[in-house]
Design a protein around this motif. Sequence first.
Motif, short mmCIF file in Angstrom:
data_model
loop_
_atom_site.label_atom_id
_atom_site.label_comp_id
_atom_site.label_asym_id
_atom_site.label_seq_id
_atom_site.Cartn_x
_atom_site.Cartn_y
_atom_site.Cartn_z
N SER A 62 -3.14 12.26 0.76
CA SER A 62 -4.14 11.49 1.51
C SER A 62 -4.68 10.32 0.71
O SER A 62 -5.54 9.58 1.19
CB SER A 62 -5.28 12.42 1.93
N THR A 65 0.86 -1.18 0.00
CA THR A 65 0.00 0.00 0.00
C THR A 65 0.89 1.22 0.00
O THR A 65 1.86 1.30 0.75
CB THR A 65 -0.90 0.01 1.26
N ASP A 66 0.60 2.17 -0.87
CA ASP A 66 1.38 3.40 -0.97
C ASP A 66 0.48 4.59 -0.67
O ASP A 66 -0.75 4.46 -0.71
CB ASP A 66 1.98 3.52 -2.38
N HIS A 67 1.09 5.73 -0.39
CA HIS A 67 0.34 6.94 -0.08
C HIS A 67 0.85 8.11 -0.91
O HIS A 67 2.05 8.33 -0.99
CB HIS A 67 0.47 7.28 1.41
N VAL A 73 -4.59 6.69 -0.80
CA VAL A 73 -4.00 5.39 -0.55
C VAL A 73 -4.15 4.54 -1.82
O VAL A 73 -5.23 4.50 -2.40
CB VAL A 73 -4.69 4.69 0.64
N THR A 74 -3.05 3.92 -2.25
CA THR A 74 -3.07 3.15 -3.49
C THR A 74 -2.56 1.74 -3.27
O THR A 74 -1.84 1.48 -2.31
CB THR A 74 -2.18 3.80 -4.57
#
Length: 161
Positions: free
Chosen positions: A151, A146-148, A153-154
């Motif tokens: 705000s 999970t990346d940011h 989140v991907t």
Amino acid sequence: MQIIRKANQSDLLALATINTINWRETYADILPDEYLNTLSVSEIQKKWQTFIDSPVTTLQVVEIDNEIAGFVATSDDDQIENATYVDALHISNRFQRKGLGTKLLNKVLEEAHKHNKRVTIAILKGNENARNLYTKLGAVHLEDFTDHFGSVVTKSERLIW
């Protein structure tokens, strides 16, 4: 004439412009417009300035007939020992599909292999063009994560050579 060279101060605006346009177009269906609209050429220019200034990062451009066609940025991978991380690989839209991304990436891979280093890259899930290029050049799946982005989140994936 086509050359690959180290980026310099005078390249920053072109690099930041290519980076911004590519993100807005590539991730239009992946990231929300609210995030993409916050991307600023001047802020991205500052990011690439840090790569020029740092002795542990590289920023190389591919130039065609004195015009910047794209760039690749690398640093030490902070998660894998003895590995180079590809922070960014961008080719201007009008120069895409001409093998320039492959040339830049092959240069990174060759340099890393000279020093017995692995190479990693992270991509957003859904960026199939990038994933197809990297796997065609020999990258394999390392992990999902999970990346940011602000705000946002991907879901992302790390690949390794």
